[in-house]
Motif scaffolding. Structure first.
Motif, PDB file in Angstrom:
ATOM      1  N   ALA A 139       0.840  -1.199   0.000  1.00  0.00           N
ATOM      2  CA  ALA A 139       0.000   0.000   0.000  1.00  0.00           C
ATOM      3  C   ALA A 139       0.874   1.248   0.000  1.00  0.00           C
ATOM      4  O   ALA A 139       0.624   2.213  -0.738  1.00  0.00           O
ATOM      5  CB  ALA A 139      -0.908  -0.005   1.221  1.00  0.00           C
ATOM      6  N   GLN A 142       2.657   1.698  -3.432  1.00  0.00           N
ATOM      7  CA  GLN A 142       1.742   2.173  -4.479  1.00  0.00           C
ATOM      8  C   GLN A 142       1.508   3.674  -4.341  1.00  0.00           C
ATOM      9  O   GLN A 142       1.505   4.421  -5.315  1.00  0.00           O
ATOM     10  CB  GLN A 142       0.421   1.428  -4.386  1.00  0.00           C
ATOM     11  CG  GLN A 142      -0.501   1.765  -5.536  1.00  0.00           C
ATOM     12  CD  GLN A 142      -1.774   0.923  -5.524  1.00  0.00           C
ATOM     13  OE1 GLN A 142      -2.114   0.319  -4.522  1.00  0.00           O
ATOM     14  NE2 GLN A 142      -2.466   0.885  -6.635  1.00  0.00           N
ATOM     15  N   GLU A 143       1.344   4.113  -3.102  1.00  0.00           N
ATOM     16  CA  GLU A 143       1.099   5.530  -2.872  1.00  0.00           C
ATOM     17  C   GLU A 143       2.359   6.354  -3.143  1.00  0.00           C
ATOM     18  O   GLU A 143       2.302   7.443  -3.705  1.00  0.00           O
ATOM     19  CB  GLU A 143       0.623   5.737  -1.428  1.00  0.00           C
ATOM     20  CG  GLU A 143      -0.117   7.021  -1.184  1.00  0.00           C
ATOM     21  CD  GLU A 143      -1.234   7.290  -2.180  1.00  0.00           C
ATOM     22  OE1 GLU A 143      -1.809   6.342  -2.727  1.00  0.00           O
ATOM     23  OE2 GLU A 143      -1.496   8.479  -2.430  1.00  0.00           O
ATOM     24  N   SER A 146       2.754   6.744  -6.796  1.00  0.00           N
ATOM     25  CA  SER A 146       1.789   7.695  -7.359  1.00  0.00           C
ATOM     26  C   SER A 146       2.157   9.132  -7.036  1.00  0.00           C
ATOM     27  O   SER A 146       1.943  10.035  -7.834  1.00  0.00           O
ATOM     28  CB  SER A 146       0.392   7.419  -6.798  1.00  0.00           C
ATOM     29  OG  SER A 146       0.019   6.122  -7.097  1.00  0.00           O
ATOM     30  N   ARG A 147       2.697   9.340  -5.851  1.00  0.00           N
ATOM     31  CA  ARG A 147       2.991  10.714  -5.440  1.00  0.00           C
ATOM     32  C   ARG A 147       4.281  11.242  -6.031  1.00  0.00           C
ATOM     33  O   ARG A 147       4.347  12.394  -6.452  1.00  0.00           O
ATOM     34  CB  ARG A 147       3.082  10.797  -3.917  1.00  0.00           C
ATOM     35  CG  ARG A 147       1.750  10.609  -3.264  1.00  0.00           C
ATOM     36  CD  ARG A 147       1.804  10.831  -1.777  1.00  0.00           C
ATOM     37  NE  ARG A 147       0.486  10.496  -1.223  1.00  0.00           N
ATOM     38  CZ  ARG A 147       0.001  10.961  -0.100  1.00  0.00           C
ATOM     39  NH1 ARG A 147       0.717  11.788   0.616  1.00  0.00           N
ATOM     40  NH2 ARG A 147      -1.179  10.619   0.323  1.00  0.00           N
ATOM     41  N   PRO A 150       4.937   9.641 -10.596  1.00  0.00           N
ATOM     42  CA  PRO A 150       3.719   9.386 -11.375  1.00  0.00           C
ATOM     43  C   PRO A 150       4.039   9.068 -12.826  1.00  0.00           C
ATOM     44  O   PRO A 150       4.824   9.761 -13.466  1.00  0.00           O
ATOM     45  CB  PRO A 150       2.934  10.702 -11.247  1.00  0.00           C
ATOM     46  CG  PRO A 150       3.952  11.729 -10.916  1.00  0.00           C
ATOM     47  CD  PRO A 150       5.031  11.021 -10.136  1.00  0.00           C
ATOM     48  N   GLY A 151       3.439   8.015 -13.292  1.00  0.00           N
ATOM     49  CA  GLY A 151       3.591   7.664 -14.705  1.00  0.00           C
ATOM     50  C   GLY A 151       4.944   7.081 -15.052  1.00  0.00           C
ATOM     51  O   GLY A 151       5.232   6.844 -16.225  1.00  0.00           O
TER      52      GLY A 151
END
Lengths: 229, 1040
Positions: A139, A142-143, A146-147, A150-151
């Motif tokens: 978890a 993943q965060e 993303s933060r 990204p991409g």
């Protein structure tokens, strides 16, 4: 076109500087050219400079504080067949680190390199909760991706401890050929300690990416002595 | 002739005085000129500054609208003169004296049109304030004969008394709004100065009307309308800015006005009622109470009143939230018809919500990272299906997701929740930047608004019906260049699914290894003459852990839904939510943050309450993919105890999930050589253990032993069954279907205990709730839970039959099972050998909460007394009467400083036991941590799903901790322990088949029930209350 400037000084690191410069030039699809730290202000804005870690003619810390371009600090003992295949990007959630990743991705994304992000948990950034060991890191990762990434197709590696003492070890564990660190050109503070410790202890080159100021400028920080990052 | 069209949402007007309502501007100008010309003559040397006399331009440019001292200073600066404060103050005082003299000599009258304006506003139900920098505001109003026409006056004297900064600061205007009890965006402002217009704009006034013959500067400053004078300004009500949901018509009061239009008004009201709008007549306050019971807060209600009734409404004390009521006083029947007709015309528009700050979660901004968090925060869940609150265009980083309770995919520890088809996607061009997203907790509606340069460019609303399980709907409206519908259903990227259409209904289904999720949807688009597109989706969705629901059935449901319409479904949905809040609620006005956090928690707990048959409540419920949807003890010990106080049948479905997996638990026990049933630490579809075998701590790969050793889950399941029966009064459950949950688990423990040579019984090689210490012996929590489990099973069996060899053995073992009691220190030892560990305290590591296992290597941590979360304290939480009497204080004293709260479950439980032990003020900090955890994303990973067990824990902390509410032997016990700062607290919950209200104010408590119930307050004797009877009793705030 990005120039890779090989800053050769006295000492036995000249060959290492050349090898790293050529390897980087290969990644960037450009060429190398010799340069001198005395004329650093004449370097093109989009150049990357490669210097020897213990070159008395071009002390890396002085250079890193006075130029606008990324510099690559190279240890001695770089093998003759040195290549950049895997890059370690230490990320601590600071602006310096985020900028370093952005720059590294922009510079190296077309070179087919593997990028590995490193996050070091330490007393100041440890999460408040870590519920179940079997799930929480998924978890968290993943965060984190993303933060801060990204991409990007960048693998994340986490460690606990003191970043300055860990980055070089993780680079060795992960088989990284290059470390990219953000650099605010401030001589003290946690990030400065990490940078200095990493540069002094690692066995691979370290690219220091200067952080733009809020006004977008990059460069000498003679008047900025606030210290902490 | 100028016309000012006032939107329905505007209920107040704030007027500047000088130059707008009265002609004192000339007197002010003359007073300034007299003062300043004398100063320039007397004090300025010939070569110093600009000595030209004070002019009209000086007045308009430098002093008009400003407090006197600011004006004096501005004028002197403009003349190149720097004056000391004493001089400025002297000049201000002189000007004031001159003005007073002039006021005495020539009482000012109202400016042309002022009286008519105030009367016209009042006649349309608008409440009025005057805000002026003048210290003589009240005198001037009185002299001009305007006092009786305004409700509120804020003048310079008030500003000085309250230290309010003067214009161009907007504080004075905002203070006037506060006095009217209206937000600035519900007011119109009348101003004559540029500074005032700028101030009003920055303050967020809905409309700003400039009054000056020179419109340029005020238009530039942002005035909505500039008129040379108020004379002839027409006021009309614009009916078209709010999609209200109910109308209250003062039919008696307005009868003369409506006489000629009676039949047409009746027809319009009938049409509205058919389309889902609530229509009420009769006394306003009674109507509002009825509407609130239907989920319609005052902000969604239009009151059509006589002018007198409107004035009375604004002037007298109103019911809570009354300031948000939309009030109109029509001037004729046609205006009423226009209002009703316009609302009917808007029947396909996006509905409104009542933006009550105590009930809405509001997010504004463009930060994509925060958007990810709000996707989880704004999850809507009903009927065992969760819809994450992703924005419709699903930008990069977004995780739009539909999840079904108990619908898994994958095998073993990789089993995870299966994402279903998405029905909220829209094509938005360009993708919106800043938006406002509001989750209305009162009605379960998620609203989004995207502002444009001139007007809103997009607005969407969605809900999952609480009234009709499985139904859901969305509406979007926007300019045609921004909004396009796109495909109504999208299959998840990584899901194996299929989609098709049947007539006008599209469907999509995603199947997992066993179950699946199916969604059917009808989409309707419309476009109006103003270039606005509306997209409406009516949805039927279903999830099942056994087999993917059949598309045909869902398509049939959508067809039926189409007959009913969006608005009718929404009205039913709002009513269903109102019913929920009547069953379970919190009222804590002294702590608005905690109150909102608890309402947010209850809202999401309701989301876990909707599944039919059985309910698998995962660690993040249906709000995200985190923790793979696996079911932990969180469900049994945290969520279920909350749900049983909200909706007992929902708690029963959670137990059904365990009951249906009992064979798997029995098989595991047998495999491991034990009797009875051993429940898995992590459970998914089959009931087999799906705990991962490895995990990571700060990057270190570590073996995960919880699946093998965290055995207390088995007793937790039995405890949950008993908790349900105890609170709900469903005695038949434990005697019937639920019996095996207690009996089979007791058999497990009986076979699991080892008896030592001294006759004591032990449970060895376990992990307690404190997971920092693995493979420990005689964990106090596990042993006390096992002991309770065996005794409870024996009681259950012996209540039906005589003692058997088995029940006697259970009692015997329970009596011999050690519980870590240390009589020397008067506390429990967490496990054998704990006391000899390094006595490290949490504060030695840093501020809590803190994930100590991320910071320190596991082997290092295991050598310390640091505790991840309540362990001994957890037994006090779950089994307060099974712990040694009087041990709570000593256990708290010892273990709380050693607890780092590294689990999200920890703060709530700690708050609960702290409060219960008589330390409610200390408990408050931990309660706040628990309720704000996801709202503030303190976990850093709330984007992956909400911590629903922490929410359940927070509700328990309120009930069992702060209010000391417990149910034992069919009696409701109440023994509050409230922080000093709480003057009022009220809770509403279900208990023993009753609806119970407990309200505590000061030292008085009121208990209200809807049927006979045995209640004990503190140590008082039990009182059997009758239906609808109040029990009001004094209680001792300091008692423990």
């Amino acid at each position: 076109m990005i120039d890779v400037i090989a800053v050769r000084g006295a000492g036995d690191q000249g060959n290492a500087v050349v090898r790293v410069s050529e390897a980087l030039a290969g990644c960037l699809g450009t060429h190398t050219c010799p340069g001198s730290s005395e004329h650093a202000e004449e370097w093109p804005a989009n150049a990357v400079a490669v210097v020897g870690r213990s070159d008395p003619d071009a002390p890396w810390l002085h250079l890193a504080r006075s130029v606008r371009q990324p510099i690559v600090v190279t240890p001695s003992g770089v093998p003759e067949d040195f290549e950049v295949r895997r890059v370690l990007l230490p990320l601590d959630g600071t602006a310096e680190a985020a900028h370093a990743v952005e720059t590294a991705v922009a510079l190296l994304s077309g070179a087919g390199l593997e990028l590995v992000a490193l996050h070091v948990f330490e007393a100041g950034n440890v999460p408040p909760f870590w519920d179940q060991v079997g799930h929480e890191e998924d978890a968290w990762e993943q965060e984190f991706q993303s933060r801060f990434l990204p991409g990007q197709d960048i693998r994340v590696v986490a460690r606990s401890g003191v970043p300055g003492a860990l980055v070089a070890d993780v680079a060795a564990d992960e088989g990284a050929d290059l470390i990219v660190l953000g650099w605010s050109a401030r001589p003290v503070g946690g990030r400065a300690r990490t940078v200095r410790s990493t540069v002094e202890t690692t066995r691979v080159p370290v690219m220091l990416v200067p952080l733009p100021r809020p006004d977008g400028t990059i460069g000498p920080s003679g008047t900025d002595q606030r210290g902490a990052q | 002739m100028a016309v000012l069209s006032i939107p329905l949402a505007v209920s107040g007007a704030v007027c500047d005085l000088d130059g707008v309502l009265t002609d004192t501007a000339g007197l002010h100008e003359l007073a300034w000129a007299t003062t300043m010309n004398a100063f320039l003559r007397e004090h300025c040397r010939p070569r110093e500054g600009d000595r030209r006399p004070f002019s009209h331009d000086d007045y308009r440019t430098h002093v008009d609208g400003l407090p006197r001292e600011d004006g004096a200073r501005a004028f002197l600066r403009a003349r190149g003169l720097e004056a000391e404060q004493a001089t400025v103050a002297l000049l201000a005082a002189r000007k004031d004296r001159h003005f007073e003299e002039l006021l005495q000599e020539a009482a000012p009258g109202p400016l042309p049109g002022a009286v008519e304006l105030l009367r016209a506003l009042r006649a349309r139900g608008v409440t009025l304030a005057v805000a002026t920098s003048s210290r003589h505001g009240r005198d001037v109003l009185r002299a001009a004969g305007l006092s009786d026409l305004v409700d509120v006056v804020v003048d310079g004297a008030d500003a000085a008394r309250l230290s309010l900064p003067g214009k161009p600061d907007s504080t004075v205007f905002l203070h006037a709004c506060r006095m009217l009890e209206l937000a600035a965006d519900r007011c119109v402002l009348f101003e004559d100065s540029r500074a005032g217009v700028l101030a009003a704009r920055s303050a967020g006034f809905r409309l700003v009307v400039g009054v000056t013959p020179d419109p340029g500067p005020l238009e530039e400053a942002g005035a909505s309308l500039v008129v040379p004078t108020l004379a002839g300004l027409e006021i009309e009500r614009s009916p078209a800015d709010v999609t209200w949901a109910a109308v209250v018509l003062d039919a008696d009061g307005l009868a003369p006005l409506l006489r000629a239009r009676r039949s047409r008004v009746t027809g319009a009201l009938t049409r509205l009622a058919r389309s889902g709008v609530r229509v009420c007549t009769g006394p306003l306050e009674a109507a509002l109470e009825r509407l609130l019971d239907d989920g319609l807060g005052p902000g969604l209600v239009l009151a059509i009143l006589t002018p007198d009734a409107a004035v009375t409404w604004w002037r007298r004390p109103r019911p809570a939230g009354g300031e948000r009521l939309l009030v109109v006083a029509p001037v004729n029947g046609d205006e009423v018809l226009a209002l009703l007709t316009e609302r009917h015309r808007r029947r396909h528009r996006v509905p409104g919500i009542d933006e009550d700050p105590a009930w809405v979660i509001r997010e504004v901004g463009t930060d994509p990272m925060r958007h990810r968090v709000t996707e989880a925060l704004f999850t809507l869940a009903e009927a065992g299906i969760g819809l994450r609150g992703a924005v419709e265009e699903a930008p990069r980083g977004s995780m739009p997701m539909v999840l079904g309770a108990g619908v898994y995919h994958g095998v073993g520890s990789k089993e995870h929740l299966l994402p279903g088809p998405i029905w909220t996607g829209l094509r938005l061009t360009p993708p919106p930047g800043e938006d406002v997203r509001i989750l209305d907790l009162r009605t379960g509606v998620l609203l989004r608004s995207v502002p444009g340069p001139d007007a809103e460019v997009l607005r969407t609303a969605r809900f999952l019906s609480a009234a009709q399980p499985g139904r859901a709907a969305m509406r979007a409206e926007g300019t045609i260049d921004v909004l396009a519908a796109g495909p109504p259903l999208l299959l998840p990227e990584d899901g194996a699914g299929r989609s098709n259409r049947r007539g006008r209904v599209r469907w999509a289904t995603v199947a997992g290894r066993r179950g699946g999720i199916t969604v059917a949807c009808a989409q309707r688009q419309a476009r109006d003459s103003a270039g606005r597109r509306t997209v409406e989706r009516l949805v039927a969705q279903s999830a099942s852990g056994d087999v993917a629901p059949r598309p045909d059935e869902l398509a049939d449901q959508v067809e039926a839904f189409r007959e009913e319409t969006f608005d009718v479904a929404l009205a039913a949905h709002r009513r269903a939510w109102a019913t929920r809040w009547r069953a379970c609620a919190i009222d804590l006005p002294d702590e608005p943050d905690i109150e909102l956090g608890l309402r947010f928690a209850l809202f999401h707990l309701w989301g876990a309450a909707g599944a039919c048959g059985e309910s698998a409540v995962g660690a993040r419920d249906l709000s995200g993919p985190g923790y793979a949807g696996h079911v932990f003890w969180d469900a049994d010990a945290f969520v279920l105890p909350a749900l049983v106080t909200m909706c007992p049948p929902a708690a029963r479905t959670m137990l059904e999930y365990r009951l249906r997996r009992l064979p798997s638990a029995q098989a595991r026990a047998a495999r491991e050589g034990y009797a009875g049933a051993r429940f898995p630490w992590e459970s998914a579809s089959s009931g087999d253990d799906v705990t991962p075998h490895h995990g990571h701590l700060g990057g270190r790969r570590v073996a995960v032993l919880t699946g093998a050793e965290e055995e207390h889950i088995t007793a937790d399941v039995a405890w949950a069954a008993d908790c349900y029966a105890r609170w709900s009064g469903d005695d038949a459950f434990l005697a019937g279907a639920g019996r095996p949950l207690v009996i089979e688990t007791a058999r497990y423990w009986a076979s699991r205990c080892r008896t030592s040579s001294d006759g004591t019984a032990h449970i060895e090689g376990v992990i307690g709730p404190d997971e920092y210490h693995e493979h420990v012996d005689d964990n106090a929590f596990t042993n006390v839970m096992a002991r309770w489990n065996m005794v409870r099973a024996a009681d259950l069996c012996e209540s039906e039959d005589r003692p058997t060899e088995e029940t006697r053995r259970w009692r015997d073992l329970a009596g011999r099972l050690v519980d870590g009691w240390d009589p020397r220190h008067g506390r429990h030892e967490q496990f054998r050998g704990y006391s000899s560990l390094e006595p490290l305290l949490a504060a030695d590591l840093g501020p809590v909460p803190l994930a100590a296992d991320v910071l320190l290597p596991p082997e290092r941590l295991a050598r310390t007394q640091l505790v991840k979360q309540p362990d001994v304290l957890m037994l006090h939480h779950l089994l307060p009467h099974a712990a040694r009497p009087g041990s709570l204080a000593a256990d708290l004293e010892h273990y709380l400083p050693r607890t780092v709260h590294g689990s999200s479950l920890s703060p709530a439980v700690s708050a609960s036991v702290l409060a219960r032990s008589g330390r409610p003020d200390e408990a408050l900090t931990l309660l706040r941590t628990a309720v704000r955890m996801d709202l503030d994303d303190t976990t850093g990973i709330s984007a992956g799903g909400l911590h629903v067990a922490a929410m359940g824990g927070a509700w328990q902390a309120i009930l069992t901790g702060f209010l000391g509410i417990d149910v034992r032997d069919g009696v409701l016990n109440i023994a509050p322990q409230l922080p000093a700062s709480w003057r009022r607290v009220g809770v509403r919950f279900r208990c023993l088949g009753r609806h119970v209200d407990v309200y505590v104010t000061g030292a008085e408590m009121t208990v209200r029930v809807d049927g006979p119930l045995a209640v004990r307050v503190g140590a008082e004797p039990v009182v059997l209350t009758d239906a609808d009877h109040f029990l009001t009793q004094r209680w001792d705030r300091g008692a423990t």
